[in-house]
Design a protein around this motif. Sequence first.
Motif, PDB file in Angstrom:
ATOM      1  N   ALA A  70      -9.522   5.406 -14.094  1.00 44.33           N
ATOM      2  CA  ALA A  70      -8.990   5.047 -15.427  1.00 44.33           C
ATOM      3  C   ALA A  70      -8.330   3.676 -15.342  1.00 44.33           C
ATOM      4  N   GLY A  71      -7.562   3.463 -14.273  1.00 48.75           N
ATOM      5  CA  GLY A  71      -6.880   2.178 -14.098  1.00 48.75           C
ATOM      6  C   GLY A  71      -7.872   1.026 -14.030  1.00 48.75           C
ATOM      7  N   ALA A  72      -8.997   1.250 -13.338  1.00 45.34           N
ATOM      8  CA  ALA A  72     -10.005   0.189 -13.212  1.00 45.34           C
ATOM      9  C   ALA A  72     -10.632  -0.123 -14.568  1.00 45.34           C
ATOM     10  N   TYR A  73     -11.043   0.920 -15.292  1.00 45.90           N
ATOM     11  CA  TYR A  73     -11.652   0.679 -16.620  1.00 45.90           C
ATOM     12  C   TYR A  73     -10.670  -0.052 -17.541  1.00 45.90           C
ATOM     13  N   LEU A  74      -9.420   0.404 -17.537  1.00 45.19           N
ATOM     14  CA  LEU A  74      -8.444  -0.143 -18.499  1.00 45.19           C
ATOM     15  C   LEU A  74      -8.024  -1.558 -18.111  1.00 45.19           C
ATOM     16  N   ALA A  75      -7.851  -1.801 -16.814  1.00 40.87           N
ATOM     17  CA  ALA A  75      -7.494  -3.161 -16.382  1.00 40.87           C
ATOM     18  C   ALA A  75      -8.645  -4.111 -16.692  1.00 40.87           C
ATOM     19  N   LYS A  76      -9.867  -3.627 -16.492  1.00 40.85           N
ATOM     20  CA  LYS A  76     -11.047  -4.453 -16.806  1.00 40.85           C
ATOM     21  C   LYS A  76     -11.077  -4.811 -18.292  1.00 40.85           C
ATOM     22  N   ALA A  77     -10.589  -3.884 -19.107  1.00 36.54           N
ATOM     23  CA  ALA A  77     -10.571  -4.119 -20.561  1.00 36.54           C
ATOM     24  C   ALA A  77      -9.382  -4.983 -20.965  1.00 36.54           C
ATOM     25  N   GLY A  78      -8.614  -5.426 -20.003  1.00 41.03           N
ATOM     26  CA  GLY A  78      -7.516  -6.357 -20.297  1.00 41.03           C
ATOM     27  C   GLY A  78      -6.193  -5.705 -20.624  1.00 41.03           C
ATOM     28  N   ARG A  79      -6.067  -4.414 -20.375  1.00 42.62           N
ATOM     29  CA  ARG A  79      -4.793  -3.733 -20.662  1.00 42.62           C
ATOM     30  C   ARG A  79      -3.789  -3.940 -19.528  1.00 42.62           C
ATOM     31  N   VAL A 139      -1.608  -2.194 -17.209  1.00 38.52           N
ATOM     32  CA  VAL A 139      -1.636  -0.793 -16.735  1.00 38.52           C
ATOM     33  C   VAL A 139      -0.715  -0.613 -15.540  1.00 38.52           C
ATOM     34  N   LEU A 140       0.022   0.484 -15.535  1.00 38.15           N
ATOM     35  CA  LEU A 140       0.825   0.852 -14.364  1.00 38.15           C
ATOM     36  C   LEU A 140       0.319   2.191 -13.828  1.00 38.15           C
ATOM     37  N   ILE A 141       0.010   2.226 -12.536  1.00 42.06           N
ATOM     38  CA  ILE A 141      -0.352   3.501 -11.885  1.00 42.06           C
ATOM     39  C   ILE A 141       0.807   3.917 -10.985  1.00 42.06           C
ATOM     40  N   LEU A 142       1.338   5.106 -11.233  1.00 42.59           N
ATOM     41  CA  LEU A 142       2.410   5.657 -10.398  1.00 42.59           C
ATOM     42  C   LEU A 142       1.796   6.682  -9.458  1.00 42.59           C
ATOM     43  N   GLU A 143       1.934   6.485  -8.172  1.00 44.21           N
ATOM     44  CA  GLU A 143       1.365   7.427  -7.199  1.00 44.21           C
ATOM     45  C   GLU A 143       2.481   7.931  -6.284  1.00 44.21           C
ATOM     46  N   ARG A 144       2.599   9.241  -6.200  1.00 44.95           N
ATOM     47  CA  ARG A 144       3.689   9.864  -5.440  1.00 44.95           C
ATOM     48  C   ARG A 144       3.622   9.579  -3.934  1.00 44.95           C
ATOM     49  N   GLU A 145       2.396   9.537  -3.399  1.00 50.72           N
ATOM     50  CA  GLU A 145       2.233   9.405  -1.947  1.00 50.72           C
ATOM     51  C   GLU A 145       2.071   7.944  -1.532  1.00 50.72           C
ATOM     52  N   ASP A 174      -7.061   0.457  -4.452  1.00 47.86           N
ATOM     53  CA  ASP A 174      -7.000  -0.994  -4.208  1.00 47.86           C
ATOM     54  C   ASP A 174      -7.893  -1.726  -5.203  1.00 47.86           C
ATOM     55  N   HIS A 175      -9.020  -1.092  -5.531  1.00 49.49           N
ATOM     56  CA  HIS A 175      -9.937  -1.741  -6.476  1.00 49.49           C
ATOM     57  C   HIS A 175      -9.283  -1.871  -7.861  1.00 49.49           C
ATOM     58  N   ALA A 176      -8.617  -0.807  -8.284  1.00 51.13           N
ATOM     59  CA  ALA A 176      -7.915  -0.882  -9.582  1.00 51.13           C
ATOM     60  C   ALA A 176      -6.880  -2.002  -9.543  1.00 51.13           C
ATOM     61  N   ALA A 177      -6.174  -2.111  -8.418  1.00 47.84           N
ATOM     62  CA  ALA A 177      -5.165  -3.177  -8.289  1.00 47.84           C
ATOM     63  C   ALA A 177      -5.837  -4.551  -8.322  1.00 47.84           C
ATOM     64  N   SER A 178      -7.012  -4.650  -7.694  1.00 50.19           N
ATOM     65  CA  SER A 178      -7.697  -5.954  -7.652  1.00 50.19           C
ATOM     66  C   SER A 178      -8.151  -6.377  -9.051  1.00 50.19           C
ATOM     67  N   LEU A 179      -8.304  -5.408  -9.947  1.00 50.25           N
ATOM     68  CA  LEU A 179      -8.701  -5.735 -11.321  1.00 50.25           C
ATOM     69  C   LEU A 179      -7.489  -6.040 -12.212  1.00 50.25           C
ATOM     70  N   GLY A 180      -6.294  -5.868 -11.650  1.00 46.15           N
ATOM     71  CA  GLY A 180      -5.094  -6.243 -12.410  1.00 46.15           C
ATOM     72  C   GLY A 180      -4.133  -5.104 -12.694  1.00 46.15           C
TER      73      GLY A 180
END
Length: 449
Positions: A24-33, A35-41, A120-126
């Motif tokens: 979801a993060g990758a699609y949304l970042a690609k769309a220019g949103r 986005v914050l992803i919170l990951e517990r681990e 990491d890929h989602a992060a690389s997209l922004g």
Amino acid sequence: MIEPSAAETFDTVIIGGGPGGSTAGAYLAKAGRKVLILEREKFPRFHIGESMLPFSNDVFKETGVWPKLVDGGFMEKKGAEFCTANGTRFQRFWFARGISPEYGQTFQVERARFDQVLLDHAASLGATVREEARASGLVLGDSEHAVTYEWQGMTHTVRCRWLLDATGRDTFVGKSLGLSRVPTQEDRRIATYAHFRGVFRNEGDAAGHITIVRLPGGWFWFIPLDAEKTSVGYVQRVDDLRESGRRPEESFDFVTQNYKELHDRLREAERLGGIHTTADYSYRFETFAPHPRVFFVGDAAGFTDPIFSSGVMMAMKSARVAARLMGEADAAGAAGLSPAQRRLYTRDVNRMMTVYVKMITAFYDNPSFELFMHPAPVLNIPSAIVAIVGGATELPFRLWWRMKAFYFFCWLQRRFAIAPRIDFHAEETPRPLARKPMQDAAPATAPGV
Ligand SMILES: Cc1cc2nc3c(=O)[nH]c(=O)nc-3n(C[C@H](O)[C@H](O)[C@H](O)COP(=O)(O)OP(=O)(O)OC[C@H]3O[C@@H](n4cnc5c(N)ncnc54)[C@H](O)[C@@H]3O)c2cc1C
């Protein structure tokens, strides 16, 4: 890394950085949103769910992570094989022989590394990714939501317009809202699993096949993860385990010593690391969009038995639908999803899940399993089964009617033996190794598709 302020704002907050959240993060970042992803681990971390389906490849390609998976050296998976634990039946499927041969291959993955690549890929997209950040509180609002999370020893709050729950079986938002879950299977089941070295391997193109070994009341998986390591897991009814009086790992050992096919495959195996268990895992929420700007994706929406390896694909496909609907709502200038769009999201994800719920029911139903293990080349039905096993969830007519025909033949099989019956209880007692595992039978029994 941005230092969050008390009133930090993002367009979208995704809770959970597994395949659903990172996709979801990758699609949304690609769309220019924003986005914050919170990951517990802290990634990489162990996670179960290691066998992919080729129909996931579209998502990998759309988000752009595909070349990273290809370069990542993950084990190629070209099909699946099913056999009985007493070694009497064997059936091997090749994805390339299904109704959609373009979906001929995917990967087996060690999730620690795979999930890291996706995140990491989602992060690389922004997308902004915060690990060791545990969502702990939630207030849904008309114009914005507030999510509280624990990170770096402090409590933070982030505001957002859209919120995605991708927390997997933790179902953080569903639980916070007090929503009830409905079971997708009658029987409660428990999985016991570990990684091993020295497990029997197929040769050639079948080296990456997942092997499913069916017992009278449960099943085993064998997933080759790399040249050495194999994931092995046992799924059984919770009631059966209780009645046996054994602990899960004792039951695992007992069964592997007492069924020929398992014994043969594991005779030279050595366990790497600890044994894990997961219990009581089939459910779904009644709605997957409980608010006009909140989505549940992946296991946070629902989870079905992992026999057909559908979980990661479902997580990524639901993330894709959620991202598309968010785009459509914003393009239309809407405040959020309409009631009809919320129903549509729930229906679309439910429909995909239902394809598997029906196949899973058939897998546990002995007469249907007999047919599954004896796919006569009638009406090209086996190729439709291969496509479902490969992850086809959108059922075009040519697939849909063949599935219906398959279930009709299952119904017939319950009444008349149109396929040979399977005696699951034959040869239940321990036997010395008498022959190689049944992969030798593959050429004769591979489905004629
Ligand atoms: C025994 C078993 C075998 C399976 N085998 C397969 C298989 O072979 N193939 C397959 O495709 N699927 C399989 N699955 C299913 C698969 O594990 C899941 O469907 C898949 O991981 C779902 O992805 P997800 O992103 O929805 O959730 P997850 O992968 O579970 O990711 C959720 C993430 O959210 C994080 N999180 C949770 N709570 C919070 C919080 N409060 N704040 C911040 N972060 C949080 C977690 O740390 C986690 O990283 C199996 C499942 C089981 C139980």
